[in-house]
Design a protein around this motif. Structure first.
Motif, mmCIF file in Angstrom:
data_model
loop_
_atom_site.group_PDB
_atom_site.id
_atom_site.type_symbol
_atom_site.label_atom_id
_atom_site.label_comp_id
_atom_site.label_asym_id
_atom_site.label_seq_id
_atom_site.Cartn_x
_atom_site.Cartn_y
_atom_site.Cartn_z
ATOM 1 N N SER A 259 0.838 -1.205 0.000
ATOM 2 C CA SER A 259 0.000 0.000 0.000
ATOM 3 C C SER A 259 0.871 1.252 0.000
ATOM 4 C CB SER A 259 -0.928 0.002 1.213
ATOM 5 O OG SER A 259 -1.806 -1.104 1.197
ATOM 6 N N THR A 260 1.951 1.222 0.774
ATOM 7 C CA THR A 260 2.879 2.361 0.797
ATOM 8 C C THR A 260 3.505 2.570 -0.574
ATOM 9 O OG1 THR A 260 3.374 1.906 3.126
ATOM 10 C CG2 THR A 260 4.909 3.322 1.929
ATOM 11 N N LEU A 261 3.882 1.482 -1.229
ATOM 12 C CA LEU A 261 4.446 1.585 -2.579
ATOM 13 C C LEU A 261 3.433 2.193 -3.542
ATOM 14 C CD1 LEU A 261 6.516 0.986 -4.802
ATOM 15 C CD2 LEU A 261 5.639 -1.357 -4.892
ATOM 16 N N PHE A 262 2.184 1.750 -3.461
ATOM 17 C CA PHE A 262 1.158 2.302 -4.356
ATOM 18 C C PHE A 262 0.904 3.772 -4.058
ATOM 19 C CE2 PHE A 262 -3.416 3.023 -5.344
ATOM 20 C CZ PHE A 262 -3.328 2.891 -6.723
ATOM 21 N N ILE A 263 0.911 4.153 -2.780
ATOM 22 C CA ILE A 263 0.717 5.562 -2.419
ATOM 23 C C ILE A 263 1.842 6.412 -2.997
ATOM 24 C CG2 ILE A 263 0.701 7.181 -0.480
ATOM 25 C CD1 ILE A 263 -0.697 4.973 1.154
ATOM 26 N N ILE A 264 3.068 5.926 -2.901
ATOM 27 C CA ILE A 264 4.203 6.663 -3.473
ATOM 28 C C ILE A 264 4.056 6.783 -4.988
ATOM 29 C CG2 ILE A 264 6.701 6.595 -3.837
ATOM 30 C CD1 ILE A 264 6.946 5.237 -1.111
ATOM 31 N N THR A 265 3.559 5.714 -5.634
ATOM 32 C CA THR A 265 3.302 5.772 -7.074
ATOM 33 C C THR A 265 2.299 6.871 -7.400
ATOM 34 O OG1 THR A 265 3.678 3.384 -7.232
ATOM 35 C CG2 THR A 265 2.574 4.448 -9.085
ATOM 36 N N CYS A 266 1.224 6.937 -6.617
ATOM 37 C CA CYS A 266 0.187 7.951 -6.843
ATOM 38 C C CYS A 266 0.722 9.356 -6.578
ATOM 39 C CB CYS A 266 -1.025 7.677 -5.950
ATOM 40 S SG CYS A 266 -1.863 6.125 -6.301
ATOM 41 N N LEU A 267 1.569 9.497 -5.556
ATOM 42 C CA LEU A 267 2.147 10.804 -5.257
ATOM 43 C C LEU A 267 3.043 11.279 -6.395
ATOM 44 C CD1 LEU A 267 3.062 10.367 -1.476
ATOM 45 C CD2 LEU A 267 1.153 11.647 -2.434
ATOM 46 N N THR A 268 3.835 10.378 -6.948
ATOM 47 C CA THR A 268 4.690 10.765 -8.078
ATOM 48 C C THR A 268 3.845 11.127 -9.300
ATOM 49 O OG1 THR A 268 4.925 8.424 -8.691
ATOM 50 C CG2 THR A 268 6.640 9.384 -7.322
ATOM 51 N N LEU A 269 2.711 10.453 -9.460
ATOM 52 C CA LEU A 269 1.812 10.807 -10.551
ATOM 53 C C LEU A 269 1.219 12.197 -10.334
ATOM 54 C CD1 LEU A 269 0.474 9.936 -13.174
ATOM 55 C CD2 LEU A 269 -1.273 8.744 -11.842
ATOM 56 N N GLY A 270 0.875 12.510 -9.085
ATOM 57 C CA GLY A 270 0.381 13.851 -8.773
ATOM 58 C C GLY A 270 1.440 14.907 -9.014
ATOM 59 N N ILE A 271 2.693 14.600 -8.680
ATOM 60 C CA ILE A 271 3.792 15.533 -8.939
ATOM 61 C C ILE A 271 3.967 15.750 -10.437
ATOM 62 C CG2 ILE A 271 6.291 15.832 -8.755
ATOM 63 C CD1 ILE A 271 6.110 14.278 -6.091
ATOM 64 N N PHE A 272 3.856 14.667 -11.195
ATOM 65 C CA PHE A 272 3.991 14.776 -12.654
ATOM 66 C C PHE A 272 2.902 15.686 -13.236
ATOM 67 C CE2 PHE A 272 2.805 13.171 -16.881
ATOM 68 C CZ PHE A 272 4.009 13.349 -17.549
ATOM 69 N N ILE A 273 1.673 15.536 -12.754
ATOM 70 C CA ILE A 273 0.575 16.386 -13.226
ATOM 71 C C ILE A 273 0.818 17.840 -12.848
ATOM 72 C CG2 ILE A 273 -1.897 16.887 -12.955
ATOM 73 C CD1 ILE A 273 -2.355 13.885 -12.633
ATOM 74 N N SER A 274 1.316 18.081 -11.633
ATOM 75 C CA SER A 274 1.552 19.451 -11.182
ATOM 76 C C SER A 274 2.643 20.141 -11.996
ATOM 77 C CB SER A 274 1.925 19.444 -9.697
ATOM 78 O OG SER A 274 3.200 18.869 -9.504
ATOM 79 N N VAL A 275 3.627 19.354 -12.419
ATOM 80 C CA VAL A 275 4.710 19.914 -13.215
ATOM 81 C C VAL A 275 4.217 20.332 -14.594
ATOM 82 C CG1 VAL A 275 6.867 19.312 -14.390
ATOM 83 C CG2 VAL A 275 6.546 18.721 -11.996
ATOM 84 N N LYS A 276 3.256 19.581 -15.134
ATOM 85 C CA LYS A 276 2.777 19.825 -16.493
ATOM 86 C C LYS A 276 1.619 20.800 -16.563
ATOM 87 C CE LYS A 276 5.695 16.973 -18.384
ATOM 88 N NZ LYS A 276 6.775 17.466 -19.273
ATOM 89 N N THR A 277 1.086 21.252 -15.443
ATOM 90 C CA THR A 277 -0.062 22.172 -15.447
ATOM 91 C C THR A 277 0.292 23.453 -14.707
ATOM 92 O OG1 THR A 277 -0.946 21.099 -13.452
ATOM 93 C CG2 THR A 277 -1.765 20.327 -15.575
ATOM 94 N N ASP A 278 -0.471 24.516 -14.993
ATOM 95 C CA ASP A 278 -0.211 25.822 -14.392
ATOM 96 C C ASP A 278 -1.368 26.350 -13.552
ATOM 97 O OD1 ASP A 278 2.363 26.152 -15.550
ATOM 98 O OD2 ASP A 278 1.404 26.630 -17.473
#
Length: 368
Positions: A259-278
């Motif tokens: 579950s911790t691994l999946f949460i980290i995966t989701c957090l990195t996905l959220g970071i990726f979205i934040s980097v690509k949006t303004d």
């Protein structure tokens, strides 16, 4: 009235100039219609099954041929014993197994009645019930064909057994899917919005000129949501055990680690979205719509992935919630260990590493 028309014209101009808005307005409905049209179906087909033919006579071979000819089933291979069936269920390679007794033809012709054992993986109760109904229907059709030329009616009696979930409780399928959905939406959306908010208000530049390194800024944003998400995991598991009577058959520590691994995966996905949006609005929309639909459609807890066309099955492999759903079911429902889910774990590690590298690289370029 003239001022109103001018204002309306101005708003149209803003919308038409914004390609992202046009893509959302016109592209998303088309994509949703296409995906829902192919993915939303209660029909189960092309499900892999194992056959244990202890009789190896003409009657059993003919029945196996009819099962194979059905579009509902795809015979994986002929198993030799029950141990191979159990291995197939634990590995998730099969959904159904059919066992023919040793004296199948003799019992049917001389006693006019014989039993066939049907085993189903009931960790997904709806899918298991549907597959058993399909198999029973094929057997009944074959029985009808035999009775057309027989003086005494023959009876082939399916003996059904549901593995992992004998009572066919919906919680066995619902809880792992909800865990994947909740963690995906919460982690991705909250992380993406929080970072984009700093960019919108102009405080991100202040943070970057401070002694903090960019990676520390991102970690400082992600850690609180990691801890909050772990609390969500605990609450879901407590509710499932004490309220829904869903026992955890496998290792709790392994479940928390995955579950911790999946949460980290989701957090990195959220970071990726934040980097690509303004903007927060864009980040929230992408997080909600972009994560909600793939999790519902391609994780497998609502609609069988094997029913979908091959391109959609391939797309499902890049959805992290699909692999986490398989992991949670394997640990909670089947009581399996790391030896059974190492492949899914490596895929989540690979997705996380890829997203993190891309996000950090884009973050530095964007805010340098």
């Amino acid at each position: 009235m003239k001022q109103l028309l001018v204002f309306i014209k101005k708003e149209f101009a803003h919308v038409l100039r914004d390609r992202k808005t046009l893509l959302i307005l016109f592209g998303m409905p088309v994509v949703q219609i296409l995906i829902f049209g192919f993915a939303l179906t209660n029909e189960v087909k092309n499900s892999k099954i194992l056959i244990v033919d202890n009789a190896k006579d003409i009657v059993s071979q003919r029945l196996i041929t009819q099962l194979e000819a059905s579009r509902y089933f795809e015979i994986e291979k002929a198993a030799r014993n029950h141990d191979q069936i159990e291995e197939g269920f634990k590995a998730g390679k099969i959904k159904l197994a059919i066992v023919f007794p040793a004296n199948f033809q003799n019992e049917l012709l001389h006693q006019n009645s014989v039993q066939v054992q049907i085993l189903a993986d009931a960790s997904d109760p709806n899918n298991a019930t549907t597959l058993i109904n399909y198999a029973s229907s094929v057997i009944q059709d074959y029985q009808s064909q035999l009775n057309q030329t027989a003086t005494v009616p023959y009876r082939i009696i399916p003996e059904m057994r549901m593995l992992y979930n004998p009572q066919l409780k919906g919680a066995h399928n619902f809880v792992p899917g909800v865990m994947a959905l909740v963690l995906m939406l919460v982690c991705v959306m909250m992380t993406a919005v929080s970072i984009v908010k700093e960019k919108e208000t102009g405080t991100m530049e202040v943070l970057l000129v401070s002694p903090f390194k960019p990676i520390l800024v991102i970690l400082a944003k992600a850690v609180p949501y990691l801890l909050l998400s772990l609390i969500n995991v605990v609450s879901i598991l407590l509710l499932s055990v004490f309220l829904l009577d869903l026992p955890i058959h496998g290792s709790i520590l392994l479940l928390f680690a995955e579950s911790t691994l999946f949460i980290i995966t989701c957090l990195t996905l959220g970071i990726f979205i934040s980097v690509k949006t303004d903007s927060q609005q864009t980040a929230m929309l992408i997080s909600l719509m972009g994560m909600l639909l793939p999790t519902i459609l391609f994780s497998g807890f609502m609609f069988p992935i094997e029913n979908m066309p091959l391109p959609l099955q391939i797309i499902s492999n890049i959805v992290p919630s699909k692999w986490f759903y398989i992991i949670v079911k394997s640990i909670m429902i089947k009581g399996l260990g790391i030896a059974a889910i190492w492949k899914e774990t490596l895929i989540l590690v690979g997705i996380t590493s890829f997203l993190l590298v891309i996000s950090l690289k884009s973050f530095k370029i964007r805010l340098s």
